[in-house]
Design a protein around this motif. Structure first.
Motif, PDB file in Angstrom:
ATOM      1  N   ILE A  81       0.797  -1.229   0.000  1.00 54.20           N
ATOM      2  CA  ILE A  81       0.000   0.000   0.000  1.00 54.20           C
ATOM      3  C   ILE A  81       0.835   1.289   0.000  1.00 54.20           C
ATOM      4  O   ILE A  81       0.260   2.377   0.068  1.00 54.20           O
ATOM      5  CB  ILE A  81      -1.064   0.023   1.118  1.00 54.20           C
ATOM      6  CG1 ILE A  81      -0.472   0.293   2.490  1.00 54.20           C
ATOM      7  CG2 ILE A  81      -1.858  -1.279   1.145  1.00 54.20           C
ATOM      8  CD1 ILE A  81      -1.535   0.751   3.486  1.00 54.20           C
ATOM      9  N   HIS A  82       2.155   1.148  -0.126  1.00 55.34           N
ATOM     10  CA  HIS A  82       2.945   2.379  -0.301  1.00 55.34           C
ATOM     11  C   HIS A  82       4.295   2.070  -0.943  1.00 55.34           C
ATOM     12  O   HIS A  82       5.148   1.415  -0.336  1.00 55.34           O
ATOM     13  CB  HIS A  82       3.175   3.087   1.035  1.00 55.34           C
ATOM     14  CG  HIS A  82       4.005   4.331   0.863  1.00 55.34           C
ATOM     15  ND1 HIS A  82       3.490   5.475   0.295  1.00 55.34           N
ATOM     16  CD2 HIS A  82       5.306   4.605   1.123  1.00 55.34           C
ATOM     17  CE1 HIS A  82       4.430   6.400   0.235  1.00 55.34           C
ATOM     18  NE2 HIS A  82       5.555   5.899   0.726  1.00 55.34           N
ATOM     19  N   THR A  83       4.481   2.584  -2.146  1.00 56.00           N
ATOM     20  CA  THR A  83       5.782   2.417  -2.794  1.00 56.00           C
ATOM     21  C   THR A  83       5.953   3.460  -3.902  1.00 56.00           C
ATOM     22  O   THR A  83       5.005   4.146  -4.270  1.00 56.00           O
ATOM     23  CB  THR A  83       5.955   0.973  -3.317  1.00 56.00           C
ATOM     24  OG1 THR A  83       7.300   0.800  -3.774  1.00 56.00           O
ATOM     25  CG2 THR A  83       4.995   0.660  -4.450  1.00 56.00           C
ATOM     26  N   HIS A  84       7.210   3.603  -4.353  1.00 53.01           N
ATOM     27  CA  HIS A  84       7.552   4.640  -5.330  1.00 53.01           C
ATOM     28  C   HIS A  84       8.179   3.986  -6.552  1.00 53.01           C
ATOM     29  O   HIS A  84       9.332   3.539  -6.493  1.00 53.01           O
ATOM     30  CB  HIS A  84       8.589   5.618  -4.761  1.00 53.01           C
ATOM     31  CG  HIS A  84       8.147   6.373  -3.554  1.00 53.01           C
ATOM     32  ND1 HIS A  84       7.886   7.732  -3.575  1.00 53.01           N
ATOM     33  CD2 HIS A  84       7.942   5.990  -2.267  1.00 53.01           C
ATOM     34  CE1 HIS A  84       7.535   8.143  -2.360  1.00 53.01           C
ATOM     35  NE2 HIS A  84       7.568   7.100  -1.545  1.00 53.01           N
ATOM     36  N   CYS A  85       7.469   3.982  -7.662  1.00 52.39           N
ATOM     37  CA  CYS A  85       8.022   3.402  -8.891  1.00 52.39           C
ATOM     38  C   CYS A  85       9.334   4.065  -9.332  1.00 52.39           C
ATOM     39  O   CYS A  85      10.295   3.366  -9.678  1.00 52.39           O
ATOM     40  CB  CYS A  85       6.967   3.472  -9.990  1.00 52.39           C
ATOM     41  SG  CYS A  85       7.594   3.112 -11.615  1.00 52.39           S
ATOM     42  N   THR A 236       0.030  10.271   0.832  1.00 55.06           N
ATOM     43  CA  THR A 236       1.101  11.201   1.187  1.00 55.06           C
ATOM     44  C   THR A 236       1.938  10.585   2.314  1.00 55.06           C
ATOM     45  O   THR A 236       1.727   9.428   2.698  1.00 55.06           O
ATOM     46  CB  THR A 236       0.524  12.584   1.576  1.00 55.06           C
ATOM     47  OG1 THR A 236       1.590  13.526   1.684  1.00 55.06           O
ATOM     48  CG2 THR A 236      -0.244  12.549   2.890  1.00 55.06           C
ATOM     49  N   HIS A 237       2.911  11.344   2.810  1.00 56.50           N
ATOM     50  CA  HIS A 237       3.759  10.899   3.918  1.00 56.50           C
ATOM     51  C   HIS A 237       3.406  11.702   5.174  1.00 56.50           C
ATOM     52  O   HIS A 237       3.030  12.875   5.069  1.00 56.50           O
ATOM     53  CB  HIS A 237       5.239  11.125   3.590  1.00 56.50           C
ATOM     54  CG  HIS A 237       5.715  10.352   2.387  1.00 56.50           C
ATOM     55  ND1 HIS A 237       5.668  10.871   1.107  1.00 56.50           N
ATOM     56  CD2 HIS A 237       6.234   9.106   2.277  1.00 56.50           C
ATOM     57  CE1 HIS A 237       6.156   9.968   0.260  1.00 56.50           C
ATOM     58  NE2 HIS A 237       6.499   8.896   0.936  1.00 56.50           N
ATOM     59  N   LEU A 238       3.595  11.077   6.320  1.00 55.23           N
ATOM     60  CA  LEU A 238       3.258  11.752   7.578  1.00 55.23           C
ATOM     61  C   LEU A 238       4.208  11.308   8.695  1.00 55.23           C
ATOM     62  O   LEU A 238       4.335  10.104   8.956  1.00 55.23           O
ATOM     63  CB  LEU A 238       1.801  11.407   7.958  1.00 55.23           C
ATOM     64  CG  LEU A 238       1.298  11.847   9.333  1.00 55.23           C
ATOM     65  CD1 LEU A 238       1.309  13.364   9.474  1.00 55.23           C
ATOM     66  CD2 LEU A 238      -0.126  11.312   9.579  1.00 55.23           C
ATOM     67  N   ALA A 275       1.750   7.334   4.821  1.00 55.12           N
ATOM     68  CA  ALA A 275       2.912   6.460   5.001  1.00 55.12           C
ATOM     69  C   ALA A 275       3.716   6.891   6.219  1.00 55.12           C
ATOM     70  O   ALA A 275       3.912   8.088   6.446  1.00 55.12           O
ATOM     71  CB  ALA A 275       3.786   6.497   3.757  1.00 55.12           C
ATOM     72  N   HIS A 276       4.163   5.918   6.984  1.00 53.18           N
ATOM     73  CA  HIS A 276       5.096   6.024   8.103  1.00 53.18           C
ATOM     74  C   HIS A 276       4.423   6.264   9.452  1.00 53.18           C
ATOM     75  O   HIS A 276       4.447   5.390  10.297  1.00 53.18           O
ATOM     76  CB  HIS A 276       6.206   7.040   7.826  1.00 53.18           C
ATOM     77  CG  HIS A 276       6.905   6.759   6.539  1.00 53.18           C
ATOM     78  ND1 HIS A 276       7.681   5.636   6.353  1.00 53.18           N
ATOM     79  CD2 HIS A 276       6.894   7.401   5.342  1.00 53.18           C
ATOM     80  CE1 HIS A 276       8.140   5.610   5.106  1.00 53.18           C
ATOM     81  NE2 HIS A 276       7.671   6.678   4.464  1.00 53.18           N
ATOM     82  N   CYS A 277       3.928   7.455   9.728  1.00 48.11           N
ATOM     83  CA  CYS A 277       3.196   7.713  10.991  1.00 48.11           C
ATOM     84  C   CYS A 277       3.990   7.233  12.206  1.00 48.11           C
ATOM     85  O   CYS A 277       3.461   6.499  13.057  1.00 48.11           O
ATOM     86  CB  CYS A 277       1.831   7.037  10.972  1.00 48.11           C
ATOM     87  SG  CYS A 277       0.811   7.591   9.595  1.00 48.11           S
ATOM     88  N   THR A 326       6.229  -1.384   0.943  1.00 49.01           N
ATOM     89  CA  THR A 326       7.661  -1.654   0.729  1.00 49.01           C
ATOM     90  C   THR A 326       8.436  -0.346   0.662  1.00 49.01           C
ATOM     91  O   THR A 326       9.618  -0.300   0.947  1.00 49.01           O
ATOM     92  CB  THR A 326       7.907  -2.438  -0.570  1.00 49.01           C
ATOM     93  OG1 THR A 326       7.356  -1.695  -1.664  1.00 49.01           O
ATOM     94  CG2 THR A 326       7.299  -3.825  -0.513  1.00 49.01           C
ATOM     95  N   ASP A 327       7.768   0.741   0.252  1.00 52.73           N
ATOM     96  CA  ASP A 327       8.389   2.056   0.181  1.00 52.73           C
ATOM     97  C   ASP A 327       9.731   2.036  -0.556  1.00 52.73           C
ATOM     98  O   ASP A 327      10.698   2.665  -0.127  1.00 52.73           O
ATOM     99  CB  ASP A 327       8.547   2.665   1.579  1.00 52.73           C
ATOM    100  CG  ASP A 327       8.778   4.176   1.526  1.00 52.73           C
ATOM    101  OD1 ASP A 327       8.475   4.797   0.492  1.00 52.73           O
ATOM    102  OD2 ASP A 327       9.287   4.724   2.528  1.00 52.73           O
ATOM    103  N   ILE A 328       9.769   1.329  -1.667  1.00 54.02           N
ATOM    104  CA  ILE A 328      10.928   1.419  -2.566  1.00 54.02           C
ATOM    105  C   ILE A 328      11.098   2.889  -2.941  1.00 54.02           C
ATOM    106  O   ILE A 328      10.088   3.566  -3.199  1.00 54.02           O
ATOM    107  CB  ILE A 328      10.654   0.589  -3.851  1.00 54.02           C
ATOM    108  CG1 ILE A 328      10.442  -0.878  -3.512  1.00 54.02           C
ATOM    109  CG2 ILE A 328      11.778   0.785  -4.879  1.00 54.02           C
ATOM    110  CD1 ILE A 328      11.573  -1.567  -2.830  1.00 54.02           C
TER     111      ILE A 328
HETATM  112 ZN    ZN Z   1       7.240   6.890   0.532  1.00 55.34          ZN
END
Ligand code: ZN
Ligand code: GUN
Length: 442
Positions: A81-85, A236-238, A275-277, A326-328
């Motif tokens: 549910i969170h990654t960057h191509c 988004t990121h938090l 993402a993150h929290c 995975t947040d690649i």
């Molecule tokens: Zn991210």
């Protein structure tokens, strides 16, 4: 009937899936499992499942081809549910901590996406890598370039995957080459949303990168778009890193905390994934849960960038929806098995070692619940879309030795601790093999 061969099959193996939501330390009784089980798949969905003898008897003599994976685990396709191509090529870069890593590696990599052919080629690689790791659904960030979202969504569509993605909105505090404007960020996002949302299995995600790289005008525009299109995701990121949190309080001095910035602009709602929290007050966590938003547990990225330890057990107790990310390329693996292993260790440091059943839940049904797609994917039941991953306990010499003569719980836990792409024997997307060797028997 030549076409039915393509559209129907029976997958035989140890079939395992979450019966309902699974608590962090719940036992195997929260799973449905059939040791010699089978899934009968037709037209992309599960027609029936259960003991192999029963499924085969019901299918009759005219049954579709059997894909025989006896001895392996047949589980729902993984959900990232969170990654960057665009960060596929900077995985494993020595960036020290979030803000230096962004400047040194992430932003330069994203600038290379200005060339559409780079975006195209990277998106193809990225989707294949997801499938090789058993991931069939994902929520993905692109770059600021509108064509990045086109490339990702096109590549996902070609493979039949259930994917949501969006172009990043970022109009300050980053290289000029990566900046849109408050107006163009919204206009481009609206146009992409109109073009892609609901096409096949695709969805659009409104994607302000994080508060520091958007002006108030841009965040406000994103909020308007989110209200205009409540069906779209928002990502988004938090509160990932303490220097980032301090920066946000300088940039938005009027906000009570980081989350309040997003709340102020109407960005916290069901369908929003943060993402993150990590650096969250109890009150902020509570507010996130009350808004019906979800969090991405980017466990390997949080360790790699030394960002901190998300308090997952407390979040889970609040009923805050959480899936794995995975947040690649801050994350160190495309594998949700590896990501779950890191999540296990972080939760253990918070006094709650997660059970084998819960690790499966995080990688499947929990992610589906976070993305509000748990009525379509994430567990097995008649009528559910047939996204499937086949896990091989003998994927490595060590795991083969560890799982010889153990029960299902031990095997599942060992796979979530030792496993990676070597342990993915096959991946099916909407009932069709996406990779892997298929031995067809009768
Ligand atoms: Zn991210
Ligand atoms: N915060 C803002 N952008 C990013 C990013 O690309 N990766 C991670 N891990 N955190 C971010």
């Amino acid at each position: 009937m030549p076409t039915t061969v393509d559209h129907a099959c029976i997958i035989r193996g140890t079939v395992v899936s979450c019966r309902h939501d699974v608590a962090p330390q719940a036992g195997m009784d929260s799973l449905d499992s059939f040791t010699d089980g089978a899934l009968h798949i037709a037209d992309g969905v599960i027609r029936s499942l259960g003991p192999a003898a029963k499924v085969l008897a019901e299918a009759g003599t005219d049954h579709p081809p059997i894909h025989d994976f006896r001895g392996r685990l047949v589980v729902p396709g993984f959900i990232d549910i969170h990654t960057h191509c665009p960060q596929a090529d900077i995985i494993a870069s020595y960036g020290e901590a979030l803000l230096t890593w962004l400047n040194r590696y992430a932003f330069p990599a994203e600038q290379r996406f200005a060339a559409p052919e780079v975006a195209e080629e990277t998106a193809q690689f990225f989707m294949d890598e997801l499938l090789r790791n058993g991931t069939t659904s994902a929520l993905i960030m692109g770059t600021v370039h509108a064509h990045s979202a086109d490339a990702i969504l096109r590549a996902a569509h070609a493979r039949g995957m259930r994917v949501a993605a969006g172009k990043l909105m970022m109009d300050r505090n980053c290289p000029e080459a990566l900046q849109d404007t408050a107006a163009s960020g919204v206009a481009d996002s609206r146009e992409l949303l109109r073009r892609w949302h609901g096409v096949g299995r695709l969805a659009y995600a409104i994607s302000p990168r994080f508060a520091p790289t958007s002006s108030e005008a841009q965040l406000s525009g994103a909020g308007h778009l989110a209200r205009e299109c409540p069906e779209a995701y928002l990502q988004t990121h938090l509160a990932e890193n303490s220097a980032e949190v301090a920066w946000v309080s300088e940039l938005f001095p009027w906000a009570e905390d980081y989350l309040a910035v997003y709340e102020h602009f109407g960005l916290v709602r069901p369908g929003a994934v943060f993402a993150h929290c990590i650096h969250m007050t109890p009150a902020a966590r509570q507010r996130l849960a009350e808004h019906g938003a979800a969090t991405a547990f980017a466990a390997t990225a949080n360790l790699f960038l030394g960002s901190g330890l998300m308090d997952y057990p407390t979040q889970a107790a609040l009923g805050l929806r959480t899936g794995l990310g995975t947040d690649i390329g801050a994350g160190t693996s495309f594998s949700l098995l590896r990501t779950a292993a890191a999540a296990y260790q972080i939760a253990a440091l918070h006094g709650t070692p997660l059970s084998a059943a819960h690790l499966l839940y995080l990688a499947t049904r929990g992610g589906a619940r976070a993305l509000d797609i748990d009525h379509r994917v994430g567990h097995f039941a008649p009528g559910m879309e047939a996204d499937v991953v086949v896990l091989d306990p003998e994927g490595s010499r060590l795991s083969a030795r560890r799982t010889a003569a153990t029960d299902l719980e031990e095997t599942l836990f060992a796979l979530f601790t030792l496993g990676d792409e070597r342990h993915v024997a096959a991946t099916y997307v909407a009932g069709r093999p996406a990779r892997g060797d298929i031995s067809t028997g009768t």
